[in-house]
Design an enzyme around this catalytic site. Structure first.
Site, PDB file in Angstrom:
ATOM      1  N   TYR A  91      34.955  29.626  31.323  1.00 16.41           N
ATOM      2  CA  TYR A  91      33.521  29.931  31.405  1.00 16.41           C
ATOM      3  C   TYR A  91      33.147  30.223  32.858  1.00 16.41           C
ATOM      4  CZ  TYR A  91      28.483  29.300  30.523  1.00 16.41           C
ATOM      5  OH  TYR A  91      27.120  29.480  30.417  1.00 16.41           O
ATOM      6  N   THR A 146      25.149  36.497  28.226  1.00 18.42           N
ATOM      7  CA  THR A 146      24.163  37.368  28.874  1.00 18.42           C
ATOM      8  C   THR A 146      23.142  36.529  29.640  1.00 18.42           C
ATOM      9  OG1 THR A 146      22.934  37.345  26.803  1.00 18.42           O
ATOM     10  CG2 THR A 146      24.325  39.253  27.186  1.00 18.42           C
ATOM     11  N   ASP A 147      23.062  35.224  29.312  1.00 21.08           N
ATOM     12  CA  ASP A 147      21.946  34.428  29.858  1.00 21.08           C
ATOM     13  C   ASP A 147      22.068  34.170  31.359  1.00 21.08           C
ATOM     14  OD1 ASP A 147      23.999  32.550  29.475  1.00 21.08           O
ATOM     15  OD2 ASP A 147      22.648  30.958  28.803  1.00 21.08           O
ATOM     16  N   SER A 150      24.467  19.123  22.751  1.00 19.36           N
ATOM     17  CA  SER A 150      24.059  18.571  24.054  1.00 19.36           C
ATOM     18  C   SER A 150      22.577  18.847  24.328  1.00 19.36           C
ATOM     19  CB  SER A 150      24.947  19.122  25.167  1.00 19.36           C
ATOM     20  OG  SER A 150      24.878  20.533  25.226  1.00 19.36           O
ATOM     21  N   SER A 162      24.129   5.535  20.913  1.00 20.82           N
ATOM     22  CA  SER A 162      24.234   6.637  19.968  1.00 20.82           C
ATOM     23  C   SER A 162      24.897   6.144  18.689  1.00 20.82           C
ATOM     24  CB  SER A 162      25.057   7.778  20.579  1.00 20.82           C
ATOM     25  OG  SER A 162      25.353   8.732  19.585  1.00 20.82           O
ATOM     26  N   ASP A 209      20.079  27.321  25.570  1.00 23.43           N
ATOM     27  CA  ASP A 209      20.236  26.237  24.603  1.00 23.43           C
ATOM     28  C   ASP A 209      18.997  25.357  24.553  1.00 23.43           C
ATOM     29  OD1 ASP A 209      22.742  27.300  24.552  1.00 23.43           O
ATOM     30  OD2 ASP A 209      23.758  25.544  25.411  1.00 23.43           O
ATOM     31  N   LEU A 249      27.156  24.637  18.959  1.00 21.78           N
ATOM     32  CA  LEU A 249      25.845  24.593  18.305  1.00 21.78           C
ATOM     33  C   LEU A 249      24.838  23.777  19.118  1.00 21.78           C
ATOM     34  CD1 LEU A 249      27.145  24.089  14.648  1.00 21.78           C
ATOM     35  CD2 LEU A 249      26.577  26.232  15.804  1.00 21.78           C
ATOM     36  N   SER A 250      25.199  23.476  20.362  1.00 24.82           N
ATOM     37  CA  SER A 250      24.284  22.813  21.298  1.00 24.82           C
ATOM     38  C   SER A 250      23.855  21.418  20.900  1.00 24.82           C
ATOM     39  CB  SER A 250      23.032  23.672  21.534  1.00 24.82           C
ATOM     40  OG  SER A 250      23.301  24.571  22.533  1.00 24.82           O
TER      41      SER A 250
HETATM   42  P1  ADP Z   1      27.879  21.492  22.281  1.00 24.87           P
HETATM   43  O1  ADP Z   1      26.581  21.397  23.018  1.00 24.87           O
HETATM   44  O2  ADP Z   1      28.262  22.906  21.988  1.00 24.87           O
HETATM   45  O3  ADP Z   1      27.932  20.651  21.057  1.00 24.87           O
HETATM   46  P2  ADP Z   1      28.838  20.323  24.705  1.00 24.87           P
HETATM   47  O4  ADP Z   1      30.210  20.108  25.235  1.00 24.87           O
HETATM   48  O5  ADP Z   1      27.876  21.097  25.513  1.00 24.87           O
HETATM   49  O6  ADP Z   1      29.018  20.930  23.253  1.00 24.87           O
HETATM   50  O7  ADP Z   1      28.167  18.919  24.439  1.00 24.87           O
HETATM   51  C1  ADP Z   1      28.852  17.904  23.739  1.00 24.87           C
HETATM   52  C2  ADP Z   1      28.648  16.589  24.456  1.00 24.87           C
HETATM   53  O8  ADP Z   1      27.279  16.161  24.305  1.00 24.87           O
HETATM   54  C3  ADP Z   1      29.463  15.459  23.879  1.00 24.87           C
HETATM   55  O9  ADP Z   1      30.760  15.427  24.449  1.00 24.87           O
HETATM   56  C4  ADP Z   1      28.643  14.229  24.258  1.00 24.87           C
HETATM   57  O10 ADP Z   1      28.834  13.905  25.607  1.00 24.87           O
HETATM   58  C5  ADP Z   1      27.224  14.755  24.113  1.00 24.87           C
HETATM   59  N1  ADP Z   1      26.690  14.511  22.757  1.00 24.87           N
HETATM   60  C6  ADP Z   1      26.314  15.431  21.858  1.00 24.87           C
HETATM   61  N2  ADP Z   1      25.857  14.844  20.720  1.00 24.87           N
HETATM   62  C7  ADP Z   1      25.965  13.525  20.898  1.00 24.87           C
HETATM   63  C8  ADP Z   1      25.663  12.372  20.095  1.00 24.87           C
HETATM   64  N3  ADP Z   1      25.183  12.495  18.869  1.00 24.87           N
HETATM   65  N4  ADP Z   1      25.870  11.139  20.641  1.00 24.87           N
HETATM   66  C9  ADP Z   1      26.363  11.029  21.883  1.00 24.87           C
HETATM   67  N5  ADP Z   1      26.663  12.058  22.689  1.00 24.87           N
HETATM   68  C10 ADP Z   1      26.473  13.282  22.210  1.00 24.87           C
HETATM   69 MG    MG Z   2      26.207  22.181  24.951  1.00 28.90          MG
END
Ligand code: ADP
Ligand code: MG
Length: 394
Positions: A235, A45-46, A139, A77, A183, A136-137
């Site tokens: 999407y 919806t966003d 990202s 990371s 998000d 679960l975001s």
């Molecule tokens: P979601 O946000 O639902 O988890 P996304 O595909 O939007 O999935 O985001 C995932 C991406 O974000 C990963 O592929 C990576 O690039 C980055 N990411 C998320 N958490 C980490 C982390 N702890 N360390 C490094 N990159 C991360």
């Molecule tokens: Mg994401």
């Protein structure tokens, strides 16, 4: 037997500080944390100007950061086991560039500079206990934690909405992920024991009481560990269908279509667009119903049927669920959840289920059994607790 509902391991701030010292040979200026989120209701919806209702989770990304005087950004990371930091010169960051996972971080500096802020480089180490790619975001947790830290360290004094904007710009333009603002707003503006009713057209947030433990309830987050490989393309296709439906209905955004007399209004559309539009319009209306119920102080169990209706709408009208998440949703409800639905962009990811606290383990077991019976990956389950947003922790 070990419990199926497991709390993800805490992020260790001391270990992260030590890791920063080892990587960069000095102490960080500070540590910040930003959470992942689950959306209670209002999916897709966003980008239609509608309502969403996320909570920030207790699971978060922590970033240890030190400001630099030059243009370099160095990031590492811990949770991805990188031994060497990735180094990027900010001046070279451009849309279409390939920075891997570091896009979400260097993109923040790029977006800040585009806004005319005085941006110098940073050294950063991060660790996270937000499951990655589970809807679960994770990202937004890394981009918003970085944005909050960069702003605080540089004296930009940005408000919450602008911090979220920087996170979104990084994701949209440098990481190339076409997300709405939900998000990032959830990660920045979360409040303990509250959900956020976000009007994505006006970009306003209403904090809604959401204290499940006080009502003897628990929100299970069930990560299916499955993700459709073409999720990104699907999407984009759904976004396009929504635009097309709005155009044919003569509105700017689907949010303008009243939910009353919907069948007659949608008669003008061909069958596929009719179903897509019906999902968006009814799910946004369900957000308003859930928010009204929670605000009235009524028993939160009563939102259960709306969660189920949302799942059915995503499954049948918007067609963004997946066999694995449908199986988990059905199993949770059959085992006594008041309601359950997939959360996040879809085609896999996670399911949430509203349960009496004492039934948590029973429902989780039923989900694991259903996944096994269907030949799907074994889900992991934790309790989603509405928590605070991005902030400095040290
Ligand atoms: P979601 O946000 O639902 O988890 P996304 O595909 O939007 O999935 O985001 C995932 C991406 O974000 C990963 O592929 C990576 O690039 C980055 N990411 C998320 N958490 C980490 C982390 N702890 N360390 C490094 N990159 C991360
Ligand atoms: Mg994401």
């Amino acid at each position: 037997m070990t419990a199926i509902v497991q709390t993800p391991a805490e992020v260790d701030f001391n270990a992260l500080t030590a890791r920063f010292r080892k990587l960069y040979g000095a102490a960080p200026d500070g540590l910040w944390a930003a959470p992942g989120r689950v959306n209670l209701i209002g999916e897709h919806t966003d980008y239609n100007g509608g309502f969403v209702l996320p909570i920030a989770l207790a699971q978060h990304t922590a970033v240890a950061v030190r400001r630099r005087e030059d243009d370099l950004v160095r990031v590492a990371s811990t949770s991805m086991n990188h031994d060497e930091p990735i180094t990027v010169s900010l001046g070279e960051v451009t849309p279409g560039g390939d920075y891997g996972w570091a896009s979400y971080l260097v993109g923040v500096g790029w977006a800040a500079r585009r806004r005319g802020l005085d941006v110098t480089g940073i050294d950063l180490a991060l660790d996270s206990n937000v499951p990655v790619g589970a809807g679960l975001s994770s990202s937004a947790a890394i981009s918003c934690g970085t944005a909050r830290a960069w702003s605080d360290l540089s004296g930009w004094a940005l408000d919450q909405e602008t911090v979220a904007d920087l996170g979104r710009d990084a994701e949209n333009e440098i990481a190339g992920a076409p997300t709405g603002l939900m998000d990032q707003l959830a990660s920045v503006c979360g409040r303990p024991a509250h959900a956020m009713q976000i009007d994505t057209h006006a970009v306003t947030i209403k904090q809604i009481p959401f204290d499940l433990p006080a009502a003897g309830l628990s929100l299970l987050v069930i990560d299916s560990h499955t993700q459709h490989t073409h999720a990104g393309g699907e999407y984009a296709e759904r976004r396009h269908s929504c635009q097309e439906a709005a155009l044919q209905l003569g509105v700017h955004e689907l949010r303008e279509v009243p939910v009353a007399d919907l069948a007659t209004t949608l008669d003008k559309l061909p069958p596929l667009l009719r179903r897509r539009a019906r999902h968006v319009i009814t799910d946004s209306a369900r957000v308003e119903e859930v928010a009204a119920l929670l605000t009235s102080g009524d028993d939160p169990r009563r939102i259960g049927s709306l969660l189920n209706a949302s799942h059915a709408s995503m499954r049948d009208d918007f067609e963004i669920t997946a066999p694995s998440v449908d199986a988990l949703q059905e199993a949770a409800v059959a085992a006594g959840a008041y309601g359950a639905r997939m959360t996040g962009g879809g085609f896999g990811g996670s399911v949430i289920a509203l349960v009496d606290r004492e039934r948590s383990e029973t429902v989780a077991q039923a989900c694991v059994a259903a996944a096994a019976a269907g030949g799907f990956a074994t889900p992991s389950v934790f309790e989603g607790v509405a928590s605070g947003g991005a902030a400095r922790v040290r």
